[in-house]
Design a protein around this motif. Structure first.
Motif, PDB file in Angstrom:
ATOM      1  N   ASN B 166       0.822  -1.217   0.058  1.00 19.56           N
ATOM      2  CA  ASN B 166       0.084  -0.064  -0.076  1.00 19.56           C
ATOM      3  C   ASN B 166       0.828   1.117  -0.106  1.00 19.56           C
ATOM      4  OD1 ASN B 166       0.740   0.516   2.941  1.00 19.56           O
ATOM      5  ND2 ASN B 166      -0.543  -1.225   3.229  1.00 19.56           N
ATOM      6  N   LEU B 167       0.171   2.441  -0.067  1.00 18.55           N
ATOM      7  CA  LEU B 167       1.084   3.603  -0.305  1.00 18.55           C
ATOM      8  C   LEU B 167       1.907   3.932   1.133  1.00 18.55           C
ATOM      9  CD1 LEU B 167       1.963   5.831  -2.213  1.00 18.55           C
ATOM     10  CD2 LEU B 167      -0.394   6.832  -1.918  1.00 18.55           C
ATOM     11  N   PRO B 168       1.357   3.882   2.083  1.00 19.84           N
ATOM     12  CA  PRO B 168       2.203   3.902   3.385  1.00 19.84           C
ATOM     13  C   PRO B 168       3.533   3.165   3.203  1.00 19.84           C
ATOM     14  CG  PRO B 168       0.032   4.026   4.051  1.00 19.84           C
ATOM     15  CD  PRO B 168      -0.089   3.571   2.499  1.00 19.84           C
ATOM     16  N   MET B 169       3.546   2.036   3.048  1.00 14.62           N
ATOM     17  CA  MET B 169       4.435   1.110   2.770  1.00 14.62           C
ATOM     18  C   MET B 169       5.705   1.680   1.884  1.00 14.62           C
ATOM     19  SD  MET B 169       2.954  -2.536   3.357  1.00 14.62           S
ATOM     20  CE  MET B 169       4.306  -3.517   3.858  1.00 14.62           C
ATOM     21  N   LEU B 170       5.033   2.202   0.436  1.00 14.16           N
ATOM     22  CA  LEU B 170       6.026   2.786  -0.602  1.00 14.16           C
ATOM     23  C   LEU B 170       6.578   4.098  -0.003  1.00 14.16           C
ATOM     24  CD1 LEU B 170       7.137   2.618  -3.202  1.00 14.16           C
ATOM     25  CD2 LEU B 170       4.888   3.555  -4.091  1.00 14.16           C
ATOM     26  N   ARG B 171       5.714   4.899   0.846  1.00 12.81           N
ATOM     27  CA  ARG B 171       6.222   6.009   1.375  1.00 12.81           C
ATOM     28  C   ARG B 171       7.362   5.779   2.321  1.00 12.81           C
ATOM     29  NH1 ARG B 171       2.305  10.900   3.154  1.00 12.81           N
ATOM     30  NH2 ARG B 171       4.103  11.977   2.010  1.00 12.81           N
ATOM     31  N   LEU B 192      -0.508  -6.409  -4.818  1.00 14.74           N
ATOM     32  CA  LEU B 192      -2.002  -6.479  -5.050  1.00 14.74           C
ATOM     33  C   LEU B 192      -2.582  -7.659  -4.256  1.00 14.74           C
ATOM     34  CD1 LEU B 192      -2.192  -5.168  -8.794  1.00 14.74           C
ATOM     35  CD2 LEU B 192      -1.811  -3.754  -6.651  1.00 14.74           C
ATOM     36  N   SER B 193      -3.936  -7.680  -3.927  1.00 19.12           N
ATOM     37  CA  SER B 193      -4.683  -8.802  -3.419  1.00 19.12           C
ATOM     38  C   SER B 193      -6.122  -8.856  -3.577  1.00 19.12           C
ATOM     39  CB  SER B 193      -4.166  -9.040  -1.885  1.00 19.12           C
ATOM     40  OG  SER B 193      -4.726 -10.148  -1.439  1.00 19.12           O
ATOM     41  N   ALA B 194      -6.785  -9.852  -3.782  1.00 15.12           N
ATOM     42  CA  ALA B 194      -8.148 -10.027  -3.657  1.00 15.12           C
ATOM     43  C   ALA B 194      -8.311 -10.763  -2.316  1.00 15.12           C
ATOM     44  CB  ALA B 194      -8.469 -11.129  -4.751  1.00 15.12           C
ATOM     45  N   ALA B 195      -7.387 -11.199  -1.535  1.00 16.08           N
ATOM     46  CA  ALA B 195      -7.801 -11.572  -0.393  1.00 16.08           C
ATOM     47  C   ALA B 195      -7.156 -10.981   0.916  1.00 16.08           C
ATOM     48  CB  ALA B 195      -7.027 -13.074  -0.169  1.00 16.08           C
ATOM     49  N   SER B 196      -6.742  -9.735   0.634  1.00  9.70           N
ATOM     50  CA  SER B 196      -6.137  -9.122   1.950  1.00  9.70           C
ATOM     51  C   SER B 196      -6.470  -7.357   1.426  1.00  9.70           C
ATOM     52  CB  SER B 196      -4.676  -8.892   2.028  1.00  9.70           C
ATOM     53  OG  SER B 196      -4.190  -7.825   2.630  1.00  9.70           O
ATOM     54  N   LEU B 197      -7.338  -6.768   2.286  1.00  5.19           N
ATOM     55  CA  LEU B 197      -7.451  -5.509   2.289  1.00  5.19           C
ATOM     56  C   LEU B 197      -6.607  -4.533   2.383  1.00  5.19           C
ATOM     57  CD1 LEU B 197     -11.202  -5.422   3.499  1.00  5.19           C
ATOM     58  CD2 LEU B 197     -10.150  -6.191   1.316  1.00  5.19           C
ATOM     59  N   ALA B 198      -5.456  -5.195   3.177  1.00  5.26           N
ATOM     60  CA  ALA B 198      -4.377  -4.346   3.352  1.00  5.26           C
ATOM     61  C   ALA B 198      -3.240  -4.112   2.229  1.00  5.26           C
ATOM     62  CB  ALA B 198      -3.196  -4.914   4.249  1.00  5.26           C
ATOM     63  N   HIS B 200      -3.476  -3.240  -2.003  1.00  6.12           N
ATOM     64  CA  HIS B 200      -4.145  -2.390  -2.942  1.00  6.12           C
ATOM     65  C   HIS B 200      -5.098  -3.348  -3.872  1.00  6.12           C
ATOM     66  CE1 HIS B 200      -2.629   1.750  -3.396  1.00  6.12           C
ATOM     67  NE2 HIS B 200      -2.584   1.387  -2.313  1.00  6.12           N
ATOM     68  N   PRO B 201      -6.510  -3.215  -4.102  1.00  4.49           N
ATOM     69  CA  PRO B 201      -7.260  -4.027  -4.879  1.00  4.49           C
ATOM     70  C   PRO B 201      -6.629  -4.352  -6.431  1.00  4.49           C
ATOM     71  CG  PRO B 201      -8.132  -1.876  -4.907  1.00  4.49           C
ATOM     72  CD  PRO B 201      -6.904  -1.788  -4.180  1.00  4.49           C
ATOM     73  N   PRO B 202      -7.001  -5.599  -6.935  1.00  6.74           N
ATOM     74  CA  PRO B 202      -6.354  -6.042  -8.098  1.00  6.74           C
ATOM     75  C   PRO B 202      -6.909  -5.438  -9.310  1.00  6.74           C
ATOM     76  CG  PRO B 202      -7.748  -7.815  -7.163  1.00  6.74           C
ATOM     77  CD  PRO B 202      -7.939  -6.461  -6.208  1.00  6.74           C
ATOM     78  N   THR B 203      -6.661  -4.131  -9.473  1.00  7.21           N
ATOM     79  CA  THR B 203      -7.251  -3.283 -10.846  1.00  7.21           C
ATOM     80  C   THR B 203      -6.329  -2.718 -11.068  1.00  7.21           C
ATOM     81  OG1 THR B 203      -8.190  -1.782  -9.225  1.00  7.21           O
ATOM     82  CG2 THR B 203      -9.666  -3.320  -9.669  1.00  7.21           C
ATOM     83  N   LEU B 204      -6.510  -2.076 -12.414  1.00  5.05           N
ATOM     84  CA  LEU B 204      -5.641  -1.152 -12.877  1.00  5.05           C
ATOM     85  C   LEU B 204      -5.363  -0.123 -12.142  1.00  5.05           C
ATOM     86  CD1 LEU B 204      -3.874  -0.423 -15.287  1.00  5.05           C
ATOM     87  CD2 LEU B 204      -5.626   0.420 -16.516  1.00  5.05           C
ATOM     88  N   ARG B 205      -6.571   0.435 -11.649  1.00  2.25           N
ATOM     89  CA  ARG B 205      -6.626   1.590 -10.768  1.00  2.25           C
ATOM     90  C   ARG B 205      -5.677   1.335  -9.351  1.00  2.25           C
ATOM     91  NH1 ARG B 205     -11.916   5.190 -10.712  1.00  2.25           N
ATOM     92  NH2 ARG B 205     -11.061   6.170 -12.354  1.00  2.25           N
ATOM     93  N   GLY B 206      -6.059   0.212  -8.980  1.00  6.17           N
ATOM     94  CA  GLY B 206      -5.185  -0.113  -7.767  1.00  6.17           C
ATOM     95  C   GLY B 206      -3.901  -0.264  -7.654  1.00  6.17           C
ATOM     96  N   THR B 223       8.307  -4.619  -9.286  1.00  9.53           N
ATOM     97  CA  THR B 223       7.808  -5.793  -9.943  1.00  9.53           C
ATOM     98  C   THR B 223       6.166  -5.694  -9.246  1.00  9.53           C
ATOM     99  OG1 THR B 223       7.836  -8.094 -10.020  1.00  9.53           O
ATOM    100  CG2 THR B 223       8.553  -7.118  -7.990  1.00  9.53           C
ATOM    101  N   VAL B 224       5.179  -6.137  -9.900  1.00  7.18           N
ATOM    102  CA  VAL B 224       3.868  -6.411  -9.585  1.00  7.18           C
ATOM    103  C   VAL B 224       3.701  -7.928  -9.019  1.00  7.18           C
ATOM    104  CG1 VAL B 224       2.816  -6.561 -11.814  1.00  7.18           C
ATOM    105  CG2 VAL B 224       1.740  -5.679  -9.954  1.00  7.18           C
ATOM    106  N   ALA B 225       2.821  -8.081  -7.956  1.00  4.33           N
ATOM    107  CA  ALA B 225       2.363  -9.298  -7.683  1.00  4.33           C
ATOM    108  C   ALA B 225       1.007  -9.343  -7.370  1.00  4.33           C
ATOM    109  CB  ALA B 225       3.051  -9.927  -6.435  1.00  4.33           C
ATOM    110  N   LEU B 226       0.270 -10.337  -7.257  1.00  2.00           N
ATOM    111  CA  LEU B 226      -1.108 -10.492  -6.857  1.00  2.00           C
ATOM    112  C   LEU B 226      -1.344 -11.563  -6.293  1.00  2.00           C
ATOM    113  CD1 LEU B 226      -4.421  -9.875  -7.127  1.00  2.00           C
ATOM    114  CD2 LEU B 226      -4.044 -10.397  -9.350  1.00  2.00           C
ATOM    115  N   THR B 227      -2.109 -11.684  -4.886  1.00  2.00           N
ATOM    116  CA  THR B 227      -2.402 -12.791  -4.246  1.00  2.00           C
ATOM    117  C   THR B 227      -4.002 -13.049  -4.206  1.00  2.00           C
ATOM    118  OG1 THR B 227      -2.544 -11.590  -1.984  1.00  2.00           O
ATOM    119  CG2 THR B 227      -0.695 -12.729  -2.544  1.00  2.00           C
TER     120      THR B 227
END
Lengths: 305, 305
Positions: B166-171, B192-198, B200-206, B223-227
């Protein structure tokens, strides 16, 4: 042309700000009450405040909150919005919300209370040095704690403000709303900061990286706040997008604007809003927009039975 | 036309995934080693794995990590990327990184280790029920802990992957980079994750709500990952934007693609990359892109002096 949505102006009266760069931070109950009355006259409808001791130190407990609530209500009809237990002192969920529950039981419930919708590192970031002023502050609001808050505030008849500093917090808020644990329309706080990396940065992009994720399947009103810098440029965007504005000398000293009183900030927001065709909401109008009962209804029928 | 940047494909081999919907999750050292060799042949350059017990249970400690590291290195030249101590077991910062430090001291340092760049609620969100499967999981990585990791990994000659959900972690990652506590170019994971709200959501916008905030004043590869869902649609965006891809059956069972082995996922990413004019990086090319020393150099001159 249809009337545009009224603007809710929420005053962030004092937080834990000291007076080094702005002497107008209200600390005492009388100061908070007087400040609220001025802000009401200027166009604000909600006053958020933290209880403070004689030297500005954080104050806690029932009586610390009762006094400013009474001081505000003696002077005006602003929606009263105190805070919960502070994260510097590890407390249970029950303890953190106890003063709100007890005030409600005694018929003096505040109108709004915050739910900080997640856990995060909470060290202040000092832009000048490029590093944090502490390294070990973690602010814990588990989903279990948040569920307790939602239940306790609902029972007490107190409207939660869903405080979202970042996207995980907004995603959790959305989950609570969709699960029916929080009444709609929700009152959602989108928090930016120049002094905390747990928040989104105070840029248009930082704001939109929250606004873009507001759920469209639940009813909500949202407001923007900014700690550590001047909110007014981004407040203009919130006004234009149909959001609301949470501003005050608790969040920033506004030294660049001459260290004004809270009411002066409210006046500037009202001017900006009128440029966009939005009038400030009265407290009664704000209640209606947020789905809150009209004034003088009993806050908690269960506890007063 | 100039050659486009090579694509680093990082295999997320197993995490703590079980085998209910995909029997090809590697658990044992031999399975992890064999899986890595297949993925290397298919075009991957980094293998990230968690040590697992005989029944797939999480395993910890020096020997649990030494065995798969040796099994991988016996078969191929993939960059080896284990994990730190798990958050289910409260451990000190020193304990969480101890197996990495000790492996380095013994001349068997892995190449990469993760730094999860902040604290957050970490309850799994079940989309079907619309609620969390637990309510009290908080994952704590204070800035003090992260500073310890940065120092310990630097001393051990191990490249940190800066894991940002998420953005705080990136900051915070950006703050560490600007403060010089982490070497450049950084290796940044956008999760990104579909299973964790911590996450970003797995969308282009996320995804873009992270990519848009990558710092432009420090050198990094991301790099990008998605759970919990199929990464391939968003991997295409990462490839197009000059990012890299972290994929594997540890993150998602890929039942919709026939529950493939990791190497099959790598093959699909390679195909997609070639459509965009990007060739997969070899492990040696990945080392160079990430500013890591070439193979067979001593990892930690200090400890081996």
């Amino acid at each position: 042309m249809p009337e545009r949505k009224k603007l809710i102006i929420e005053v962030r009266a004092n937080e834990y700000a000291m007076r080094a760069r702005n002497p107008h931070v209200p600390w005492s109950a009388e100061e908070i009450g007087q400040d609220a009355a001025e802000c009401r006259a200027a166009g604000a409808s909600i006053v958020h405040f933290h209880a403070r001791g004689p030297a500005g130190e954080p104050a806690f407990g029932l009586e610390s909150y009762r006094a400013p609530i009474r001081a505000i209500r003696a002077r005006c009809d602003m929606l009263v919005y105190p805070t919960l237990g502070a994260f510097e002192r590890p407390l249970s969920a029950q303890e953190r919300v106890a003063h709100i529950v007890e005030l409600a039981r005694q018929g003096e419930a505040p109108d709004i209370a915050p739910m900080d919708m997640g856990s995060t590192n909470a060290d202040r970031f000092d832009a000048a040095s490029g590093w944090f002023t502490t390294e070990d502050r973690t602010y814990i609001n588990s989903h279990a704690t948040l569920r307790h808050f939602a239940h306790a505030l609902g029972e007490a008849g107190v409207k939660p403000q869903l405080v979202c500093w970042n996207l995980p917090m907004l995603r959790s808020a959305t989950a609570f709303l969709r699960a029916g644990l929080i009444a709609q329309p929700a009152w959602i706080y989108l928090g930016l900061s120049a002094a905390s990396l747990a928040h989104h940065p105070p840029t248009l992009r930082g704001l939109m990286a929250l606004v873009d994720f507001l759920p469209d399947d639940v009813r909500c009103e949202w407001t923007v706040a900014l700690t550590g810098a001047n909110l007014l440029p981004l407040a203009a965007t919130a006004v234009a997008l149909g959001g609301h504005v949470s501003i005050g000398v608790g969040d920033h000293d506004y030294a660049e604007l001459g260290s004004p009183r809270n009411a002066e900030l409210v006046r500037r927001v009202v001017e900006m809003a009128r440029n966009c065709g939005r009038e400030p909401a009265t407290p009664d109008e704000a209640r209606a927009m947020l789905g809150m009962p009209a004034r003088n209804t009993v806050h908690s029928t269960k506890d007063l039975a």
